[in-house]
Motif scaffolding. Structure first.
Motif, short mmCIF file in Angstrom:
data_model
loop_
_atom_site.label_atom_id
_atom_site.label_comp_id
_atom_site.label_asym_id
_atom_site.label_seq_id
_atom_site.Cartn_x
_atom_site.Cartn_y
_atom_site.Cartn_z
N ALA A 23 0.83 -1.20 0.00
CA ALA A 23 0.00 0.00 0.00
C ALA A 23 0.86 1.26 0.00
CB ALA A 23 -0.93 0.00 1.22
N LEU A 24 1.90 1.28 0.82
CA LEU A 24 2.76 2.46 0.91
C LEU A 24 3.58 2.65 -0.36
CD1 LEU A 24 3.96 2.03 4.61
CD2 LEU A 24 2.25 3.62 3.75
N VAL A 25 4.06 1.54 -0.91
CA VAL A 25 4.84 1.64 -2.15
C VAL A 25 3.97 2.14 -3.29
CG1 VAL A 25 6.05 0.29 -3.90
CG2 VAL A 25 6.54 -0.10 -1.49
N ALA A 26 2.76 1.58 -3.41
CA ALA A 26 1.87 1.99 -4.49
C ALA A 26 1.50 3.46 -4.36
CB ALA A 26 0.61 1.12 -4.48
N ALA A 27 1.26 3.93 -3.13
CA ALA A 27 0.91 5.33 -2.92
C ALA A 27 2.07 6.25 -3.28
CB ALA A 27 0.49 5.55 -1.46
N ALA A 28 3.29 5.82 -3.02
CA ALA A 28 4.46 6.65 -3.33
C ALA A 28 4.72 6.71 -4.83
CB ALA A 28 5.69 6.11 -2.61
N GLU A 29 4.36 5.64 -5.55
CA GLU A 29 4.63 5.60 -6.99
C GLU A 29 3.56 6.32 -7.81
OE1 GLU A 29 4.97 1.47 -7.83
OE2 GLU A 29 7.05 1.32 -7.16
N ASN A 30 2.38 6.52 -7.25
CA ASN A 30 1.29 7.12 -8.03
C ASN A 30 1.41 8.62 -8.19
OD1 ASN A 30 -0.06 4.76 -8.64
ND2 ASN A 30 -1.29 4.78 -6.78
N GLU A 31 2.00 9.31 -7.23
CA GLU A 31 2.15 10.76 -7.30
C GLU A 31 3.59 11.09 -7.72
OE1 GLU A 31 2.06 14.69 -7.29
OE2 GLU A 31 0.31 13.35 -7.24
N ILE A 32 3.73 11.84 -8.81
CA ILE A 32 5.06 12.11 -9.39
C ILE A 32 5.95 12.86 -8.41
CG2 ILE A 32 6.27 13.35 -11.24
CD1 ILE A 32 3.92 12.77 -13.06
N SER A 33 5.41 13.86 -7.75
CA SER A 33 6.23 14.67 -6.84
C SER A 33 6.75 13.83 -5.67
CB SER A 33 5.42 15.86 -6.32
OG SER A 33 4.24 15.41 -5.67
N ILE A 34 5.93 12.88 -5.18
CA ILE A 34 6.37 12.00 -4.08
C ILE A 34 7.44 11.04 -4.58
CG2 ILE A 34 5.63 10.35 -2.33
CD1 ILE A 34 4.47 13.12 -1.96
N TRP A 35 7.25 10.52 -5.80
CA TRP A 35 8.26 9.61 -6.36
C TRP A 35 9.60 10.32 -6.55
CZ3 TRP A 35 11.38 9.41 -10.62
CH2 TRP A 35 11.95 8.18 -10.92
N LEU A 36 9.55 11.58 -7.05
CA LEU A 36 10.78 12.35 -7.22
C LEU A 36 11.45 12.62 -5.88
CD1 LEU A 36 9.70 14.94 -9.95
CD2 LEU A 36 11.35 13.08 -10.21
N PHE A 37 10.65 12.86 -4.85
CA PHE A 37 11.22 13.11 -3.52
C PHE A 37 12.02 11.90 -3.04
CE2 PHE A 37 10.66 12.19 1.01
CZ PHE A 37 11.40 13.22 1.55
N PHE A 38 11.43 10.70 -3.12
CA PHE A 38 12.14 9.51 -2.64
C PHE A 38 13.35 9.20 -3.52
CE2 PHE A 38 8.05 8.46 -0.49
CZ PHE A 38 8.56 8.31 0.79
N SER A 39 13.25 9.48 -4.80
CA SER A 39 14.40 9.29 -5.67
C SER A 39 15.54 10.21 -5.28
CB SER A 39 14.00 9.53 -7.13
OG SER A 39 15.10 9.39 -8.00
N ASN A 40 15.23 11.48 -5.02
CA ASN A 40 16.26 12.44 -4.59
C ASN A 40 16.81 12.08 -3.22
OD1 ASN A 40 16.10 14.10 -6.92
ND2 ASN A 40 14.32 15.19 -6.09
N MET A 41 15.94 11.61 -2.33
CA MET A 41 16.40 11.24 -0.99
C MET A 41 17.41 10.09 -1.07
SD MET A 41 14.18 9.92 2.29
CE MET A 41 14.00 8.28 1.61
#
Length: 808
Positions: free
Chosen positions: A407-425
């Motif tokens: 659930a948490l992974v799917a939620a992070a991948e659906n929103e582009i800005s959240i995905w970019l945040f984790f990628s940058n982190m």
């Protein structure tokens, strides 16, 4: 060697020529033990017999007769079968067979009257255990050893009982076989031991030497340490953990030091790898038998998962979940099995082999716990579907921890800005932690920052406060590790900025300086700071659920309560949390001199055309496009992942929950729970009695002061045992135990794989399967392993096979 010395070296076994046996191997079935069919050369020394006792067939209707085994193997096979005991499965209902105008069947109570009796599920027939072990030809007792007895009407026939007739007089074949069972395990009376009787002082020394070996092996296994060394010769400075531990025992105890290692006789040092493995196997089997005794006749749930070890072998961990007689919920590691493939059929066969070996019947299974892989959860050909065909009440529950992860992974991948945040982190953490020099710079920057914060009064001092650390990398299988990384970024923000600035200035390569410069720009942006604190809020709410799902004692009712409270807190954050979060982010940016955009200004989306017509403000973008969207995705995933067929079972089970003074207690729901989900465990009469017990229970237990303080169904089960009320409410207690048996997560299997990584390392990558599983069960179930008496281990070790030195 002179003739006199040669005669002195002979013993009685050297005067007998071993019989050459050629069994009919072509008649063996695949389920029987794979003992090599070979001719043995005569030898003046007794040969060590090795075979895999786990491959011995337990079902008496499927195993081959004892007289077909090679003669040199028979005693070892007999001892192995005697150690396992007669095969006496307790079925929910034994098959009926026609007998004239009546239908008769095998009765479980016959096992108590005739302890030697065995039952074959494959043939629906009874067998005699001692007669099978010591039958010498096909013509002796074929009805009770090969074909099986199934004329049930002749059992309850008074003096003409078929079982009594089989036992016969004191000189009957059956009673001679019973005496032979006792004799074969009484090693001290074997002829070679009588002829070579050692003095009691030598026996005492032998037992002391073996006891030192047992304690060394056990202690090293409890600590997950290796046994053997690279060089165990006398000239070596480090002879390995095992021998060095023995030397330490001998150093501090002179009586031990006088009998071990170089002071021991050459044929009884008890330091070889084979001896170590035999001792581990004895302790491991003792622990498994203790777990089996702890289960008793209780229903159980299996938790299964697979992982590859360091040698790239697929290993399957089997965990048993049950409620013991005292009302405590247990999850016990039972076995780890190497599987050649992960198809559902292969996994089911291996699991059934383990359960059958310890007389755990499939029909007593009341739950299955796996991850969501198709080979496990498939509705038609998955492992859970195959077990449901054998036992329709072994309900499958997808591991809640895996559901939350997905659930948490799917939620992070659906929103582009959240995905970019984790990628940058991830990029920032890898850049800072990939070098020892940068780690040192990070810690130095933390020291300076903490010292400054303490001076200006922004931090408090105290024991354990203001610890210096490094950044945690986010793992792929544990989403809670992302929360730790986010906390590190917030707590060490200034120190990370200083490290990145130093890399930009003094980096060793252009690419490194460019990567650090890009990360520095990202970290100083308002968007990154806002999402950083937003995810800190969201993951702080879900972290409690993540950690709770790792507990062994968590039941499904409390797990779903935590899921509900997590959803409620996320909804509260969505409705009322934006203004508070925005205010905090602004103050954070102001303190660190980070530019704050004008919230009322027009927001221009970078991915849209310059002719975009919708006019939204920057505040609207952060509020609805990021804040609300991120939380909505989380809620949507939690709702979809945690809403399935188990919800109805949960709602009915909640009627037993003692929380809030039994506020959810409902007799009709409890009766529906028993009727719909556990009809196999309650007869029609018991269903009526259950309702009557619930009426008394409502006035007696529900209003009892001690029970009103309880908050979990697990505490309720323990309370019924402690107050001895379960003898009056035995049906309610049974239903509570069935609900508790249903699992929540498979975290215990993950812990087993963590132990496997400690056991089977790169330096120990050639461990055998038995060696690995015995070491793991001793390490994991340490309270059982530590309680086993050394003398009983010595006695069992002595009876397993012929030993050169006497121990009794």
């Amino acid at each position: 060697m002179s003739n006199q010395e040669r005669k002195r070296g002979n013993n009685i076994l050297s005067f007998f020529k071993p019989r050459i046996d050629n069994p009919l191997s072509s008649e063996r079935t695949e389920t029987n033990t794979s003992i090599p069919n070979e001719e043995f050369e005569p030898s003046s020394k007794s040969q060590r017999v090795e075979f895999d006792e786990t491959s011995l067939e337990r079902d008496p209707g499927l195993r081959i007769p004892m007289w077909r085994h090679p003669v040199n193997y028979r005693d070892e096979i007999r001892r192995a079968y005697i150690k396992m005991g007669p095969y006496q499965p307790k079925l929910q209902e034994y098959p009926r067979s026609e007998s004239g105008n009546q239908h008769r069947r095998f009765q479980y109570t016959w096992f108590k009257k005739f302890p030697w009796l065995e039952y074959s599920s494959s043939k629906d027939a009874a067998f005699c255990f001692p007669c099978y072990l010591f039958e010498l030809s096909e013509a002796q007792q074929s009805a009770f050893t090969v074909e099986g007895f199934k004329s049930w009407k002749r059992v309850n026939d008074g003096a003409k009982c078929a079982f009594l007739s089989h036992m016969g007089s004191s000189k009957s074949v059956h009673n001679k076989s019973v005496k032979s069972v006792v004799d074969v395990m009484n090693v001290t009376q074997h002829i070679d031991k009588v002829m070579n009787r050692e003095f009691s002082e030598q026996i005492r020394k032998n037992r002391l030497r073996l006891a030192a070996t047992i304690e060394s092996v056990r202690w090293l296994s409890l600590q997950a340490c290796g046994l053997r060394g690279h060089d165990e010769t006398l000239d070596s400075q480090n002879r390995g953990n095992f021998i060095e531990t023995l030397k330490l025992l001998g150093k501090w105890n002179a009586s031990i030091g006088d009998v071990i290692l170089e002071k021991a006789p050459g044929n009884a040092k008890y330091t070889s790898p084979d001896v170590q493995k035999e001792i581990l196997h004895i302790i491991g089997n003792r622990v498994r038998n203790k777990i089996r005794d702890e289960i008793g006749d209780s229903k159980f749930c299996i938790l299964v998962d697979e992982a590859k070890d360091v040698s790239n072998k697929e290993q399957m961990a089997i965990i048993l979940r049950f409620v013991d007689v005292h009302g405590f919920l247990r999850e016990r590691f039972f076995q780890i099995v190497h599987v050649h493939d992960t198809t559902a059929a292969t996994l089911k066969k291996e699991i059934c082999d383990v359960l059958t070996r310890y007389n755990l019947e499939i029909h007593n299974m009341r739950g299955q716990g796996y991850d969501g892989a198709s080979n496990m959860s498939g509705a038609f050909n998955g492992l859970q579907a195959l077990f449901l065909k054998d036992c329709p009440y072994a309900y499958y529950v997808h591991c809640f921890a895996h559901r939350l992860q997905l659930a948490l992974v799917a939620a992070a991948e659906n929103e582009i800005s959240i995905w970019l945040f984790f990628s940058n982190m991830t990029t920032i953490v890898n850049l800072v932690t990939s070098s020892a020099k940068r780690n040192a710079e990070l810690q130095s920057a933390q020291v300076n920052e903490i010292a400054h914060s303490v001076v200006v009064g922004e931090r408090e001092t105290g024991r354990g406060a203001n610890q210096i650390g490094t950044l945690h990398r986010a793992g792929t299988t544990r989403w809670s590790s992302h929360f730790e990384s986010i906390c590190d970024l917030i707590d060490k923000y200034n120190a990370i900025i200083n490290v990145l600035e130093n890399i930009v200035t003094d980096g060793s390569s252009t690419s490194m300086r460019g990567e650090a410069g890009g990360s520095l720009i990202v970290m100083k942006s308002f968007d990154f700071i806002f999402i950083l604190h937003l995810m800190h809020k969201i993951m702080g709410i879900t972290d409690l659920l993540c950690r709770a799902l790792q507990h062994k004692s968590l039941d499904i009712i409390n797990a779903m309560d935590l899921v509900s409270t997590t959803k409620a807190l996320l909804l509260t954050l969505r409705n009322d949390g934006f203004d508070i979060l925005l205010s905090y982010v602004k103050s954070f940016c102001t303190r660190l001199d980070i530019d704050i955009p004008d919230m009322s200004a027009h927001y221009k989306h970078s991915s849209r055309s310059c002719r975009q017509r919708d006019t939204i403000t920057v505040e609207h973008h952060f509020h609805y496009d990021i804040f609300n969207t991120a939380i909505d995705f989380q809620l949507e995933e939690l709702n979809s992942r945690f809403s399935d067929e188990t919800v109805e079972l949960l709602m009915l089970s909640s009627a037993l929950d003692p929380k809030d003074n039994f506020n959810w207690f409902n007799i009709d729901k409890i009766c529906t729970l028993a009727e719909k989900y556990y009809p196999e465990d309650f007869t029609e009469q018991e269903m009526h009695n259950l309702r009557c017990q619930l009426q008394h229970y409502e006035l007696n237990v529900v209003c009892h002061e001690k029970f009103q303080k309880m908050s979990t169904i697990s505490e309720l089960c323990q309370g019924l045992f402690e107050t001895k009320k379960l003898q009056y409410y035995n049906l309610i207690d049974k239903l509570i135990r069935l609900v508790l048996t249903l699992h929540v997560s498979t975290a215990t299997t993950e812990r087993a794989f963590s132990a496997m990584k400690h056991m089977k390392t790169v330096l120990r990558n050639r461990m055998g399967e038995d060696f690995l599983t015995d070491s793991m069960i001793i390490h994991i179930e340490r309270e059982f392993a530590a309680s086993i008496d050394s003398d009983s281990i010595i006695d069992e070790y002595y009876t397993l096979k012929n030993r050169r030195s006497q121990l009794q």
